[in-house]
Design a protein around this motif. Structure first.
Motif, PDB file in Angstrom:
ATOM      1  N   PHE A 122       0.836  -1.207   0.000  1.00 24.85           N
ATOM      2  CA  PHE A 122       0.000   0.000   0.000  1.00 24.85           C
ATOM      3  C   PHE A 122       0.863   1.245   0.000  1.00 24.85           C
ATOM      4  N   GLU A 123       1.825   1.236   0.861  1.00 22.58           N
ATOM      5  CA  GLU A 123       2.710   2.394   0.985  1.00 22.58           C
ATOM      6  C   GLU A 123       3.448   2.653  -0.332  1.00 22.58           C
ATOM      7  N   ARG A 124       4.027   1.576  -0.875  1.00 16.78           N
ATOM      8  CA  ARG A 124       4.801   1.708  -2.117  1.00 16.78           C
ATOM      9  C   ARG A 124       3.905   2.241  -3.224  1.00 16.78           C
ATOM     10  N   LEU A 125       2.726   1.661  -3.368  1.00 21.08           N
ATOM     11  CA  LEU A 125       1.847   2.040  -4.474  1.00 21.08           C
ATOM     12  C   LEU A 125       1.357   3.479  -4.314  1.00 21.08           C
ATOM     13  N   LEU A 126       0.996   3.853  -3.105  1.00 19.80           N
ATOM     14  CA  LEU A 126       0.526   5.227  -2.904  1.00 19.80           C
ATOM     15  C   LEU A 126       1.668   6.219  -3.160  1.00 19.80           C
ATOM     16  N   ASP A 127       2.885   5.811  -2.801  1.00 17.88           N
ATOM     17  CA  ASP A 127       4.042   6.665  -3.098  1.00 17.88           C
ATOM     18  C   ASP A 127       4.213   6.839  -4.605  1.00 17.88           C
ATOM     19  N   ILE A 128       4.116   5.708  -5.322  1.00 26.03           N
ATOM     20  CA  ILE A 128       4.287   5.795  -6.783  1.00 26.03           C
ATOM     21  C   ILE A 128       3.192   6.677  -7.375  1.00 26.03           C
ATOM     22  N   ILE A 129       1.964   6.500  -6.898  1.00 28.97           N
ATOM     23  CA  ILE A 129       0.860   7.305  -7.427  1.00 28.97           C
ATOM     24  C   ILE A 129       1.145   8.786  -7.195  1.00 28.97           C
ATOM     25  N   THR A 130       1.641   9.120  -5.992  1.00 30.17           N
ATOM     26  CA  THR A 130       1.961  10.519  -5.702  1.00 30.17           C
ATOM     27  C   THR A 130       3.097  11.006  -6.596  1.00 30.17           C
ATOM     28  N   GLU A 131       4.132  10.175  -6.713  1.00 32.48           N
ATOM     29  CA  GLU A 131       5.279  10.561  -7.547  1.00 32.48           C
ATOM     30  C   GLU A 131       4.854  10.807  -8.984  1.00 32.48           C
ATOM     31  N   GLU A 132       3.934  10.005  -9.457  1.00 24.48           N
ATOM     32  CA  GLU A 132       3.533  10.100 -10.861  1.00 24.48           C
ATOM     33  C   GLU A 132       2.481  11.179 -11.092  1.00 24.48           C
ATOM     34  N   GLY A 133       2.077  11.887 -10.051  1.00 24.63           N
ATOM     35  CA  GLY A 133       1.151  12.999 -10.238  1.00 24.63           C
ATOM     36  C   GLY A 133      -0.309  12.650 -10.040  1.00 24.63           C
ATOM     37  N   THR A 134      -0.604  11.706  -9.198  1.00 29.25           N
ATOM     38  CA  THR A 134      -1.971  11.213  -8.912  1.00 29.25           C
ATOM     39  C   THR A 134      -2.820  11.082 -10.183  1.00 29.25           C
ATOM     40  N   SER A 135      -3.995  11.692 -10.200  1.00 34.28           N
ATOM     41  CA  SER A 135      -4.903  11.431 -11.328  1.00 34.28           C
ATOM     42  C   SER A 135      -4.349  11.970 -12.646  1.00 34.28           C
ATOM     43  N   ASP A 136      -3.429  12.940 -12.563  1.00 37.26           N
ATOM     44  CA  ASP A 136      -2.846  13.458 -13.789  1.00 37.26           C
ATOM     45  C   ASP A 136      -1.750  12.545 -14.327  1.00 37.26           C
ATOM     46  N   GLY A 137      -1.381  11.571 -13.549  1.00 36.42           N
ATOM     47  CA  GLY A 137      -0.333  10.655 -13.979  1.00 36.42           C
ATOM     48  C   GLY A 137      -0.793   9.764 -15.106  1.00 36.42           C
ATOM     49  N   GLY A 138       0.163   9.036 -15.641  1.00 37.52           N
ATOM     50  CA  GLY A 138      -0.141   8.239 -16.823  1.00 37.52           C
ATOM     51  C   GLY A 138      -0.663   6.865 -16.476  1.00 37.52           C
ATOM     52  N   ILE A 139      -0.342   5.939 -17.357  1.00 39.37           N
ATOM     53  CA  ILE A 139      -0.868   4.584 -17.225  1.00 39.37           C
ATOM     54  C   ILE A 139      -0.286   3.868 -16.009  1.00 39.37           C
ATOM     55  N   VAL A 140       0.880   4.360 -15.539  1.00 37.25           N
ATOM     56  CA  VAL A 140       1.484   3.736 -14.355  1.00 37.25           C
ATOM     57  C   VAL A 140       0.556   3.913 -13.154  1.00 37.25           C
ATOM     58  N   VAL A 141      -0.035   5.115 -13.059  1.00 35.91           N
ATOM     59  CA  VAL A 141      -0.999   5.356 -11.973  1.00 35.91           C
ATOM     60  C   VAL A 141      -2.172   4.392 -12.113  1.00 35.91           C
ATOM     61  N   GLU A 142      -2.626   4.240 -13.320  1.00 33.54           N
ATOM     62  CA  GLU A 142      -3.742   3.316 -13.556  1.00 33.54           C
ATOM     63  C   GLU A 142      -3.363   1.904 -13.114  1.00 33.54           C
ATOM     64  N   ASP A 143      -2.136   1.476 -13.465  1.00 29.44           N
ATOM     65  CA  ASP A 143      -1.691   0.135 -13.074  1.00 29.44           C
ATOM     66  C   ASP A 143      -1.629   0.000 -11.553  1.00 29.44           C
ATOM     67  N   CYS A 144      -1.138   1.053 -10.898  1.00 31.81           N
ATOM     68  CA  CYS A 144      -1.085   1.029  -9.432  1.00 31.81           C
ATOM     69  C   CYS A 144      -2.494   0.889  -8.859  1.00 31.81           C
ATOM     70  N   LEU A 145      -3.416   1.654  -9.411  1.00 32.91           N
ATOM     71  CA  LEU A 145      -4.787   1.629  -8.906  1.00 32.91           C
ATOM     72  C   LEU A 145      -5.437   0.267  -9.131  1.00 32.91           C
ATOM     73  N   LEU A 146      -5.164  -0.321 -10.304  1.00 32.96           N
ATOM     74  CA  LEU A 146      -5.721  -1.647 -10.570  1.00 32.96           C
ATOM     75  C   LEU A 146      -5.184  -2.667  -9.577  1.00 32.96           C
ATOM     76  N   LEU A 147      -3.879  -2.531  -9.280  1.00 36.03           N
ATOM     77  CA  LEU A 147      -3.283  -3.452  -8.306  1.00 36.03           C
ATOM     78  C   LEU A 147      -3.905  -3.243  -6.925  1.00 36.03           C
ATOM     79  N   LEU A 148      -4.101  -1.977  -6.561  1.00 34.72           N
ATOM     80  CA  LEU A 148      -4.743  -1.680  -5.272  1.00 34.72           C
ATOM     81  C   LEU A 148      -6.136  -2.302  -5.209  1.00 34.72           C
ATOM     82  N   LEU A 149      -6.858  -2.179  -6.321  1.00 34.64           N
ATOM     83  CA  LEU A 149      -8.202  -2.765  -6.367  1.00 34.64           C
ATOM     84  C   LEU A 149      -8.134  -4.273  -6.165  1.00 34.64           C
ATOM     85  N   ASN A 150      -7.168  -4.898  -6.820  1.00 37.17           N
ATOM     86  CA  ASN A 150      -6.983  -6.343  -6.640  1.00 37.17           C
ATOM     87  C   ASN A 150      -6.758  -6.701  -5.182  1.00 37.17           C
ATOM     88  N   LEU A 151      -5.958  -5.867  -4.519  1.00 37.71           N
ATOM     89  CA  LEU A 151      -5.575  -6.169  -3.139  1.00 37.71           C
ATOM     90  C   LEU A 151      -6.731  -5.971  -2.162  1.00 37.71           C
TER      91      LEU A 151
END
Lengths: 935, 212
Positions: free
Chosen positions: A203-232
């Motif tokens: 959770f920590e790692r993914l939320l960090d990546i999402i923040t680093e990538e610019g949250t909702s303005d981020g690219g597909i990496v944010v989407e991948d993080c969110l999909l993984l979070l949803l899986n979890l």
């Protein structure tokens, strides 16, 4: 070259065979590497061939050529190519499926040996990019083909999942991003893996990546993080709990802090990202979660301001309809059943002029035909969630319709609902009916209140009640959707509310209308309406309080039997639950319909049907006889009741008496306790006194013992005495020694005498010799006397010892005196011995022949002397100790006197008691007698 | 919600010794006589205070059944503390301790604090393992020892808190590398900020990441 031109197919197979041979047999690394590289280049075109022929060889390379990252990379790439199903090329479905099958087939072959997966996992630890990257891709491809099996193997390989989690920490973005895809596949539908991944700080790692990538303005990496979070998180209550406890909900808040954006600032990626973010919020507060978990998440969402942030989006302009709809759904679930959140939601105002409550603004969309269908459904859901278990909110909504509180100035929720109820749009009718029904659920108070609502119709005509208006529209035969909506509203309204039932029956047209609807043989479309009509009529029976003469329970039942038939009625009632859309609506609270036409059932209503179907069927089936029987039973019950009441009265009286008696008893108990207390106090005082006496007595006992110099009582004195005895013993032995030495000396002197006699024959020293002899004789006499003295001393000492053992106060004095005397005698003895020695020495000087023998005697005497000195010292010491003892005795004597005085002061009765005690203890008897003697 | 440190614990031991009940008693202060078998791993959390500092405990309660052993092994590495539980009324659960301990030592980081717990101390009449035996085992293997009862809540609080104290002391002694999260220890948000200001410019970046 010729083979190649003849046809590519066989050539490919041959080439691959050749390459495989080279891979297998070549001893040179370069050779093998070239062969694997060639296989890689052929693996896409000749996927089938490479896969079937080369896989074993490639696996062997992975095992044996661990040191060369280049060849490992080629091998992994080749394996990836044959297992992965390329998604880029557009193919027709048939071919696609075939290709998929090929991938699954090769994946199967690869994982048949579990070791291969373990090997791949260990290769992922290799940091080299050429190994790690294709390794990640290959494992992802394997998971895509044979998810459950590969998951199983990874799960049981030690640290398997943890190692894959390390990929997220890789500084090379490609690997991190592909690691995300790998973890997505890995966590699919496997709760155990999901939990381990969460445990490894995902959770920590993914939320960090999402923040680093610019949250909702981020690219597909944010989407991948969110999909993984949803899986979890989805359907994993343990991880949801961890997410909540880890304060990650608070970190979600920033996702929804949307800057002021121009209308066109919503990229497709951003919409996707936000959509997933909203879904994540919903996962945490889903109505299917345990109520406790959802409630605590809702609470923290309000506390951290997430709900407030979502409401801001709700009221913002320029938000795409898609996002707005999902935001409404999200807000719905965040407030559902949570009073605090519902209250907050009721207070939210839209930034319009004048400001309107958000609820009103949303309802306006719901009854607006031009709004998207999904949005209208979302608003309805939001409204339902707002009223779910919220009596306060229900009252507020109903009150906007009541005459006393109506505010003509502004648009109210009630007005909008009434407008929707009677508009020409059947969807609005349905939504408004259901919304209004939700304002009445489980709230009989509001059901009664709503009966008061009067509607103004056209000018000049009298106002008409809301209930009347609903039935009017129902009978006018509008669209099915409208009528279903209104029937659901009516059923909800009058169920569990006899007054509403009476109101409904009061309208003479209603019952004939319902019976007509139910009995008619109508088409498929009308079956649901028929069923609902049957339900409504059933409710009229079940919740009837028999206040209307014409429509008592009995009469209504007769009516059913005559006009419809019981069986027919029950069958029609069953139409509701048999409807295809019924079970779908029963599944979850959110209204989701594929098309507007399917919008027929409401979730809460399905619960009501479930509750009522059985009881209504029973109520209708009950014959009048049975009813009569029931009445009789009721009467007897009432009789019983009266008897019971009599008994109750009796019991009450007795109860009062008992209470009175109890009070008396408790008062007495109180008194008794007080008495007991005083007794205990007195007893304890007596005990204290006794204790004091015992202490004094004990002290007295000790003192008495010492007064007689009975050392047995006093341990210290006993020790001293023992020491004294020991010393005496020593002295005695020393004396014995002394005696023997003297005897020796005697014999020596005798021998000297004999020699002297011999020497007397010579003329010159003869006279001297006789003198010497005389002296020796006298010496012997002296020694004899000394010996006597010593034996006397010894006997005296023995006596002393005996006396010490028998012990008496006066004897200790005598003893010490005797000791002193003894000491004196010893001193004289020693001096005499000295003299003797000196005389002997003078003899030896004059008699050189006797010199040697005399010297021997001399040395013996010296030893004797030192021993005597020692003895003397010891006697001195013993004397000192004896003195100390005397002092102590004197002290204790004084103490005894003092204590005796004290005892006398304490009075005679104490002494008596003391004596009684003393007689019990034989040990102390002597002491007591002594005391008495002393007194 | 602010905390100075966060510790990760795991609870291990044979099936039916009362691991889940211990956790429930610690987090919810209640006892559930009938408990379903734990599937895989379950999570619980609570805040405690040590030395005036707020410490958050994240606890993973593992399944005791042999079939879940490979899954639960994945949790050893990231834990700072482990509660190794046996049932004083069942000798076999005591006999298996060596196996558990070997497993834990093999897969965990070497500094993991292990607390040995003899649970069900309320069932004195059915006791099969003497308290002295537990103490001896703990002494022999360098563990802390306690007997608890999840039913009466006796010593439950102490077991979790004493483990935390031991970890806390190890941190004070500098045994744990608190910057490596794989050790199962995390510094709280404000603490990370103060630490970074102390360590200067390089730490500033970390603080930025930790705060948000």
């Amino acid at each position: 070259m010729g083979g190649q031109s003849a046809g590519t197919q066989p050539s490919g197979v041959e080439t691959i065979q050749k390459l495989c041979d080279r891979v297998a047999s070549s001893t040179l690394l370069e050779d093998r590497r070239d062969a694997v590289r060639a296989l890689k280049s052929l693996s896409k075109k000749y996927r089938m061939e490479v896969g079937s022929q080369a896989m074993e060889h490639l696996v062997r390379i992975l095992q044996s050529d661990r040191s060369d990252s280049e060849i490992l990379g080629y091998a992994l790439d080749t394996l990836y190519n044959i297992i992965c199903n390329e998604e880029e090329e557009e193919q027709d479905d048939g071919q696609r499926r075939q290709e998929d099958d090929v991938g699954v087939q090769f994946a199967d072959k690869f994982i048949q040996d579990q070791e291969n997966v373990t090997l791949l996992l260990s290769l992922l630890e290799e940091f080299d990019f050429h190994v790690r990257w294709p390794g990640v891709k290959l494992l992802t491809a394997l998971l895509k083909c044979q998810c459950a099996q590969v998951q199983g193997i990874i799960l049981i390989s030690p640290m398997g999942v943890s190692r894959l989690m390390d990929l997220l920490a890789d500084s090379r973005e490609v690997i991190r991003n592909d690691g995300l895809l790998l973890l997505q596949q890995l966590t699919k539908g496997n709760a155990a893996i999901q939990k381990i991944v969460a445990f490894e700080n995902a959770f920590e790692r993914l939320l960090d990546i999402i923040t680093e990538e610019g949250t909702s303005d981020g690219g597909i990496v944010v989407e991948d993080c969110l999909l993984l979070l949803l899986n979890l998180l989805k359907n994993n209550s343990s991880n949801q709990n961890f997410f909540k406890e880890g304060s990650f909900i608070q970190r979600m808040k920033q996702w929804f802090q949307l800057g002021e954006e121009s209308g066109g600032g919503w990229s497709a990626q951003k919409v996707t990202n936000l959509h997933l973010m909203l879904q994540l919020v919903r996962v945490m507060v889903s109505p299917v979660n345990s109520p406790g978990a959802t409630a605590s998440c809702q609470k923290s969402m309000f506390q951290c301001g997430l709900l407030q942030q979502l409401c801001t989006i709700l009221m913002a302009t320029g938000v795409p309809a898609d996002i707005l709809t999902e935001t409404i759904n999200t807000v719905s679930e965040v407030i559902r059943g949570s009073q605090v959140n519902q209250d907050y939601f009721a207070s939210v105002n839209a930034p319009s002029n004048p400001p309107r409550p958000a609820i009103v603004v949303l309802l306006m969309s719901m009854v607006n035909e031009r709004q998207p269908f999904v949005l209208r459904c979302a608003v309805l859901y939001c409204f339902q969630c707002f009223l779910y278990k919220n009596h306060k909110g229900q009252a507020e909504i109903v009150s906007t319709l009541l005459p006393s509180t109506i505010d003509a100035q502004s648009i109210s929720a009630g007005q909008l609902l009434c407008g929707g109820l009677f508009s020409a749009d059947s969807l609005s009718n349905w939504c408004a009916s259901v919304a209004l029904a939700h304002a009445l659920h489980d709230n009989s108070n509001q059901k009664e209140q709503l009966l008061r609502v009067q509607l103004a119709t056209s000018l000049g005509k009298p106002p008409i009640s809301l209930l009347q208006q609903c039935t009017n529209i129902l009978s006018q035969g509008s669209k099915v959707q409208t009528r279903v909506g209104l029937l659901m509203l009516l059923c909800t309204w009058i169920s569990n509310c006899p007054i509403a039932v009476t109101h409904f029956l009061h309208n003479q047209e209603n019952v004939p209308f319902l019976t007509a609807q139910i009995s008619e043989n109508l088409g498929e479309d009308e079956r649901l309406v028929q069923g609902l009509c049957a339900l409504l009529l059933g409710i009229c029976i079940y919740y009837n309080d028999n206040s209307l003469e014409n429509y008592t329970k009995e009469k209504l039942k007769q009516l059913i039997e005559k006009r419809i038939g019981k069986e027919n009625f029950v069958e029609k009632l069953g139409f509701i639950t048999k409807h295809e859309l019924y079970s779908r609506a029963a599944q979850k609270p959110q209204p989701t319909f594929s098309t507007p036409e399917h919008m027929l059932f409401d979730h809460e209503f399905t619960k009501l049907v479930k509750e009522l179907e059985g009881v209504i069927t029973k109520a209708v089936h009950k014959s009048s006889e049975e009813e009569k029987k029931e009445e009789e039973v009721k009467k007897t019950l009432e009789q019983h009741d009266s008897i019971v009441t009599q008994y109750k009265e009796l019991i009450r009286e007795q109860d009062a008496q008992i209470t009175e008696l109890k009070e008396q008893v408790s008062a007495l108990v109180c008194q008794k306790e007080q008495m007991d207390n005083t007794i205990t106090q007195q007893q304890s005082q007596i005990q204290q006194h006794k204790d004091q006496y015992n202490i004094l007595k004990l002290k007295l006992g000790k003192d008495g013992a010492v007064s007689q110099a009975d050392v047995q009582v006093n341990g210290v004195q006993l020790e001293e005495l023992t020491a004294l005895r020991l010393e005496l013993e020593e002295l005695r032995t020393q004396h014995t020694l002394l005696q023997t030495q003297l005897t020796e000396k005697d014999t020596l002197i005798n021998s000297l005498k004999a020699e002297a006699a011999q020497s007397a024959e010579r003329p010159a020293p003869a006279s001297e010799n006789t003198e010497l002899l005389k002296e020796v004789e006298s010496l012997r006499v002296q020694v004899q006397s000394q010996q006597d003295e010593i034996s006397q001393l010894q006997s005296e000492r023995q006596e002393l010892q005996r006396r010490t053992q028998t012990v008496s106060g006066s004897s200790s004095d005598g003893e010490s005196a005797k000791l002193r005397e003894l000491e004196k005698r010893l001193t004289t003895q020693t001096t005499e011995t000295h003299r003797l020695q000196e005389e002997l020495r003078t003899h030896s000087e004059s008699r050189t022949q006797l010199e040697k023998e005399l010297a021997a005697a001399n040395s013996t005497v010296v030893i004797l002397q030192t021993e005597k000195t020692k003895l003397q010292q010891e006697v001195g010491e013993s004397k000192k100790e004896q003195d100390d003892l005397l002092m102590l005795l004197a002290d204790q004597d004084q103490k005894i006197l003092f204590l005796k005085q004290k005892l006398k002061d304490l009075g005679e009765p104490i002494e008596d008691e003391d004596d009684l005690d003393a007689r019990d203890q034989s040990d102390e008897e002597d002491d007591d007698e002594e005391e008495e003697d002393d007194e | 919600m602010a905390y100075a440190y966060l510790f990760k614990y795991i609870i291990i031991g044979d099936t039916g010794v009362g691991k889940s009940c211990l956790l429930l008693q610690f987090t919810d202060k209640r006892f559930q006589p009938v408990h379903d078998l734990t599937i895989g791993v379950e999570f619980g959390a609570r805040m405690i205070t040590i030395d005036g500092k707020q410490i958050k405990l994240q606890i993973w309660d593992t399944a005791g059944q042999e079939s879940f052993r490979s899954i639960t092994r994945s949790y050893y590495r990231g834990a700072a503390g482990a509660l190794l539980v046996y049932d004083i009324t069942r000798r076999d659960t005591f006999n298996h301790l060596t196996t558990w301990l070997e497993d834990a030592r093999q897969h965990s980081n070497s500094n993991m604090v292990i607390m040995l717990i003899g649970n069900k101390s309320d069932l004195e009449s059915r006791r099969e393992v003497k308290k002295e035996e537990g103490e001896a085992f703990a002494r022999e293997h360098g563990l802390i020892f306690m007997e608890t009862s999840a039913k009466t809540a006796s010593n439950v609080e102490e077991a979790f808190i004493n483990t935390a104290k031991e970890i806390y002391e190890k941190i004070q002694e500098g045994v744990f590398d608190i910057n490596n999260e794989a050790n199962g220890i995390k510094i709280g948000p404000q603490h990370a900020a103060t630490n970074s200001t102390l360590s200067g410019g390089q730490g500033g970046q970390q603080a930025g990441g930790g705060c948000c």
